[in-house]
Design a protein around this motif. Structure first.
Motif, PDB file in Angstrom:
ATOM      1  N   VAL A  63       8.421   6.647  -1.718  1.00  0.00           N
ATOM      2  CA  VAL A  63       7.624   5.594  -2.372  1.00  0.00           C
ATOM      3  C   VAL A  63       6.259   5.474  -1.704  1.00  0.00           C
ATOM      4  CG1 VAL A  63       7.527   3.162  -3.056  1.00  0.00           C
ATOM      5  CG2 VAL A  63       9.734   4.357  -2.951  1.00  0.00           C
ATOM      6  N   SER A  64       6.254   5.112  -0.423  1.00  0.00           N
ATOM      7  CA  SER A  64       5.018   5.009   0.360  1.00  0.00           C
ATOM      8  C   SER A  64       5.399   4.702   1.798  1.00  0.00           C
ATOM      9  CB  SER A  64       4.111   3.899  -0.189  1.00  0.00           C
ATOM     10  OG  SER A  64       2.867   3.901   0.473  1.00  0.00           O
ATOM     11  N   ALA A  65       4.815   5.439   2.749  1.00  0.00           N
ATOM     12  CA  ALA A  65       5.236   5.258   4.144  1.00  0.00           C
ATOM     13  C   ALA A  65       4.092   5.482   5.119  1.00  0.00           C
ATOM     14  CB  ALA A  65       6.398   6.197   4.472  1.00  0.00           C
ATOM     15  N   SER A  66       2.951   4.866   4.850  1.00  0.00           N
ATOM     16  CA  SER A  66       1.836   4.961   5.792  1.00  0.00           C
ATOM     17  C   SER A  66       2.016   3.990   6.949  1.00  0.00           C
ATOM     18  CB  SER A  66       0.504   4.674   5.086  1.00  0.00           C
ATOM     19  OG  SER A  66       0.257   5.610   4.074  1.00  0.00           O
ATOM     20  N   PHE A  67       2.282   2.714   6.612  1.00  0.00           N
ATOM     21  CA  PHE A  67       2.500   1.641   7.587  1.00  0.00           C
ATOM     22  C   PHE A  67       1.316   1.465   8.539  1.00  0.00           C
ATOM     23  CE2 PHE A  67       7.012   3.592   7.541  1.00  0.00           C
ATOM     24  CZ  PHE A  67       7.270   3.092   6.279  1.00  0.00           C
ATOM     25  N   ASN A  68       0.127   1.931   8.159  1.00  0.00           N
ATOM     26  CA  ASN A  68      -0.984   1.978   9.097  1.00  0.00           C
ATOM     27  C   ASN A  68      -2.303   2.008   8.320  1.00  0.00           C
ATOM     28  OD1 ASN A  68      -2.962   2.788  11.014  1.00  0.00           O
ATOM     29  ND2 ASN A  68      -1.460   3.942  12.181  1.00  0.00           N
ATOM     30  N   PRO A  69      -3.163   0.991   8.487  1.00  0.00           N
ATOM     31  CA  PRO A  69      -4.428   0.974   7.752  1.00  0.00           C
ATOM     32  C   PRO A  69      -5.316   2.179   8.019  1.00  0.00           C
ATOM     33  CG  PRO A  69      -3.942  -1.209   8.586  1.00  0.00           C
ATOM     34  CD  PRO A  69      -2.915  -0.286   9.197  1.00  0.00           C
ATOM     35  N   VAL A  70      -5.305   2.727   9.235  1.00  0.00           N
ATOM     36  CA  VAL A  70      -6.128   3.903   9.515  1.00  0.00           C
ATOM     37  C   VAL A  70      -5.642   5.091   8.699  1.00  0.00           C
ATOM     38  CG1 VAL A  70      -6.758   5.613  11.261  1.00  0.00           C
ATOM     39  CG2 VAL A  70      -6.881   3.181  11.803  1.00  0.00           C
ATOM     40  N   VAL A  71      -4.342   5.301   8.632  1.00  0.00           N
ATOM     41  CA  VAL A  71      -3.787   6.390   7.842  1.00  0.00           C
ATOM     42  C   VAL A  71      -4.136   6.188   6.367  1.00  0.00           C
ATOM     43  CG1 VAL A  71      -1.648   7.492   7.063  1.00  0.00           C
ATOM     44  CG2 VAL A  71      -1.933   6.868   9.475  1.00  0.00           C
ATOM     45  N   THR A  72      -4.048   4.967   5.895  1.00  0.00           N
ATOM     46  CA  THR A  72      -4.381   4.671   4.502  1.00  0.00           C
ATOM     47  C   THR A  72      -5.857   4.928   4.220  1.00  0.00           C
ATOM     48  OG1 THR A  72      -2.607   3.022   4.359  1.00  0.00           O
ATOM     49  CG2 THR A  72      -4.372   2.846   2.748  1.00  0.00           C
ATOM     50  N   LEU A  73      -6.735   4.568   5.160  1.00  0.00           N
ATOM     51  CA  LEU A  73      -8.169   4.834   4.985  1.00  0.00           C
ATOM     52  C   LEU A  73      -8.452   6.333   4.961  1.00  0.00           C
ATOM     53  CD1 LEU A  73      -9.672   2.076   7.302  1.00  0.00           C
ATOM     54  CD2 LEU A  73      -9.930   2.216   4.814  1.00  0.00           C
ATOM     55  N   VAL A  74      -7.744   7.095   5.777  1.00  0.00           N
ATOM     56  CA  VAL A  74      -7.927   8.542   5.760  1.00  0.00           C
ATOM     57  C   VAL A  74      -7.429   9.115   4.432  1.00  0.00           C
ATOM     58  CG1 VAL A  74      -7.231  10.727   6.839  1.00  0.00           C
ATOM     59  CG2 VAL A  74      -7.882   8.778   8.257  1.00  0.00           C
ATOM     60  N   GLU A  75      -6.321   8.592   3.921  1.00  0.00           N
ATOM     61  CA  GLU A  75      -5.852   9.014   2.596  1.00  0.00           C
ATOM     62  C   GLU A  75      -6.934   8.786   1.549  1.00  0.00           C
ATOM     63  OE1 GLU A  75      -1.320   8.599   1.715  1.00  0.00           O
ATOM     64  OE2 GLU A  75      -1.950   6.746   2.692  1.00  0.00           O
ATOM     65  N   ARG A  76      -7.595   7.623   1.655  1.00  0.00           N
ATOM     66  CA  ARG A  76      -8.674   7.327   0.702  1.00  0.00           C
ATOM     67  C   ARG A  76      -9.832   8.303   0.875  1.00  0.00           C
ATOM     68  NH1 ARG A  76     -11.300   7.843  -2.655  1.00  0.00           N
ATOM     69  NH2 ARG A  76     -12.878   6.518  -3.600  1.00  0.00           N
TER      70      ARG A  76
END
Length: 236
Positions: A63-76
């Protein structure tokens, strides 16, 4: 809001909550079980955190398993998710992390919120956070962009367990977790005044790792932590 996004937000909120519960809860337990041995306390805290990460990523990665704003920003930055979804996911992570701290405090009969007095400041610690977050982002996206999404849980869990020990900061490497840990005046806590510098260093570490990931994997499609692959910038 679409059903898919709602599912992802729920997974990020719940996953980050359980991650922080593991970090804070195991820290409290470690101090109570091994009151005279700080090294053993850190070992217990690191092993439980790494194990929890592996379990949570394996369970929620579809489903989704970043759990980390930095990882999410890199995804973006890599074009895997939209700006709107990025904002929503980061909010869910921060809320989930804070709820996780409250849950850990309550399980151990402490006040639900008790601001930490543990000072974590200084050049060595800040450098440690840059190094910790740089390594985490490299491990995550090196695994994903080399087509091995099935190993992410183990690489991340193993890396964080190790980084607890080889970084001076004990590897927070996560803004949502950092913010959440200021609400518990226990082994894993961080005083509010120390949070902005830690978060800033985490963003710097993530940005530097992004540059390296782009250099090492220049032609690789963007891959999300749910294992799906999308063309570059297709979700902008």
């Amino acid at each position: 809001m679409s059903t898919e996004l709602a599912r992802r937000l729920t997974a990020e909120l719940v996953g980050t909550a359980f991650l922080v519960t593991a970090v804070v809860g195991s820290g409290i337990a470690a101090v109570r079980l091994s009151p005279d041995d700080v090294g053993l306390q850190l070992l217990e805290n690191s092993l439980i955190t790494g194990a929890a990460l592996i379990a949570l990523i394996l369970a929620l990665q579809p489903v989704s398993a970043s759990f980390n704003p930095v990882v999410t920003l890199v995804e973006r930055a890599l074009g895997a998710i939209s700006s709107r979804d990025t904002a929503y996911l980061i909010v869910a992570q921060v809320i989930g992390g804070s709820l996780g701290t409250v849950l850990a405090n309550l399980m151990y009969d402490l006040d639900a919120i008790n601001l930490s007095t543990r000072d974590r400041s200084g050049g060595g610690l800040w450098l440690g956070e840059i190094v910790a977050t740089f390594g985490l982002v490299l491990v995550v996206f090196g695994s994903l962009r080399s087509g091995r999404s099935e190993i992410v849980a183990f690489t991340v869990g193993g890396y964080i367990t190790a980084a607890y020990w080889f970084t001076s900061s004990t590897s927070f490497a996560n803004p949502a977790v950092t913010i959440a840990r200021m609400f518990s005046d226990t082994f894993a806590g961080i005083q509010p005044a120390s949070v902005p510098a830690f978060v800033g260093c985490q963003v710097v570490g993530g940005a530097l790792a992004l540059l390296l990931v782009r250099f090492l994997y220049p032609d690789t499609p963007s891959v999300e932590l749910d294992g799906s692959t999308t063309p570059q910038e297709s979700r902008s």
